[in-house]
Write a protein that holds these residues in place. Structure first.
Motif, short mmCIF file in Angstrom:
data_model
loop_
_atom_site.label_atom_id
_atom_site.label_comp_id
_atom_site.label_asym_id
_atom_site.label_seq_id
_atom_site.Cartn_x
_atom_site.Cartn_y
_atom_site.Cartn_z
N LYS A 200 34.70 87.34 79.59
CA LYS A 200 36.05 87.62 80.04
C LYS A 200 36.40 86.79 81.28
O LYS A 200 36.38 85.57 81.24
CB LYS A 200 36.21 89.11 80.26
N SER A 328 39.63 90.30 72.62
CA SER A 328 39.09 89.79 73.87
C SER A 328 40.17 89.75 74.95
O SER A 328 41.30 90.22 74.76
CB SER A 328 38.44 88.41 73.72
N GLY A 330 40.87 88.15 79.42
CA GLY A 330 40.36 87.46 80.60
C GLY A 330 40.41 85.96 80.57
O GLY A 330 39.93 85.31 81.50
N SER A 362 46.47 91.10 77.94
CA SER A 362 45.66 90.33 78.89
C SER A 362 46.58 89.21 79.38
O SER A 362 46.85 88.26 78.65
CB SER A 362 44.42 89.76 78.22
#
Length: 381
Positions: A200, A328, A330, A362
């Motif tokens: 991340k 996912s 980051g 994100s």
């Protein structure tokens, strides 16, 4: 070197002694020549046990978190598993938050519970409930803290929970993935260990999968190090290099992630169709004051609940143009996901189930105006 940004660039990154290369080389070797039987050069024998590129990353990670040692693994879950296996035994207990990464819950519930470990799930923002969960705890007990949580952005008081955990004889572990060591320093707040998915924010470019743990106690660090060597779920040299390269820009990236996420959160608060925005940088967030006390900034992650329910949430995540629909988080690019059927599908139907009208964002480092405009146009669809 005492300031974080300087250490992020230089810790563990001495120029190559042979060539003077500013960036240390990637050591892709599997084995090392010995000058005689057992006469190893600088302790290197076989790359499962030690590799200069991985060692450089581990030195950097330990430095940034203020630990005595760090170990890098092939994934965040491999790092968590090694940390738990180094400490737990049948009859042990893990006290975990009721809003954590689904893979962490699955790891303990599906792999460690059948081994004889008890799992207790509790709201970590309710200290009285945490105390109750620790009552009568066995000698081997882990208090697993995730803050901010994934995906509902709950905040736990690390210093207070460390005191409560230690009073009960527990090992206090903080999953610091959402915050990164730049925004939050759990060891300095009393935690015993820190875990990361380095995939991340530490890697930061969505091009590497990895994990790490950082320890404050030398004896326990040796146990984790043995698990790394004995089980072998190590970070490869190239993955270690990519992660190290990513960390060099961690401070500037986290500043941009945080400022962009704050702007997106503030734009969503008053947008039509929005039921609630989960972001600790908002003054009305229940954990805002604690987050402001223990974090340098509020990070790049936020979630939003939509009034239109699951169908509206799905349409929203499929309507963005700058935010990419993917698992996912980051990375430098902005991602959007539907947790109940993506990152947290494994806890669907359990007490950790994510509300079906919740979307997770994100927020990347793109132009702030483009990001705000994108979420607003997606809502309008």
């Amino acid at each position: 070197m005492t300031e974080f940004a300087t250490r992020a660039v230089h810790a563990g990154q001495e120029p190559d002694a042979t060539t003077g290369a500013v960036i240390p080389p990637i050591h892709v070797t599997s084995t090392y020549v010995q000058d005689g039987v057992g006469a190893m050069r600088n302790g290197y024998e076989y790359s499962r046990g030690g590799n200069p590129t991985r060692d450089a990353l581990q030195t950097l990670l330990a430095d940034l978190d203020g630990g005595v040692a760090a170990y890098s693994f092939a994934s965040g879950l491999a790092a968590e598993d090694a940390l738990l296996r180094a400490y737990l035994e049948p009859g042990a207990r893990v006290v975990m938050g009721n809003d954590v990464y689904g893979g962490t819950h699955r790891l303990v519930n599906r792999l460690h519970v059948p081994w004889g470990v008890e799992l207790v799930v509790v709201d970590m923002s309710d200290v009285d409930r945490v105390r109750a969960a620790l009552e009568g705890a066995p000698a081997k007990t882990v208090l697993w803290v995730e803050t901010p949580t994934n995906p509902l952005m709950k905040i736990a008081d690390i210093a207070l929970l460390s005191e409560v955990g230690h009073a009960a004889g527990a090992l206090v572990v903080v999953d610091n993935t959402f915050a990164s060591p730049y925004l939050q320093q759990p060891l300095s707040l009393g935690a015993d260990a820190v875990s990361y998915s380095t995939t991340k924010y530490l890697g930061g470019h969505s091009d590497v999968v990895g994990g790490a743990v950082v320890l404050r106690d030398e004896a326990f660090a040796e146990q984790v190090g043995f698990l790394q060597f004995g089980a072998g779920a190590i970070a490869s040299p190239f993955d270690a290099f990519l992660t190290t390269r990513g960390i060099k820009t961690l401070p500037v990236r986290m500043e941009r992630h945080s400022s962009n996420a704050q702007a997106v959160a503030e734009a969503l608060v008053s947008a039509p169709g929005v039921e609630r925005v989960y972001y600790p940088g908002l003054s009305d967030h229940p954990g805002h004051e604690v987050a402001a006390k223990q974090m340098r900034g509020f990070g790049g992650m936020l979630s939003v609940a939509l009034t239109g329910g699951p169908e509206a949430a799905k349409r929203f995540v499929e309507s963005t143009e700058v935010f990419t629909l993917a698992e996912s988080l980051g990375g430098v690019e902005s991602l959007i996901g539907y947790p109940s059927e993506m990152t947290h599908a494994s806890v669907k139907g359990t007490e950790l189930a994510v509300p079906e009208n919740v979307v997770r964002l994100s927020v990347g480092i793109e132009d702030q105006g483009d990001l705000v405009a994108d979420v607003l146009q997606a809502l309008s669809r």
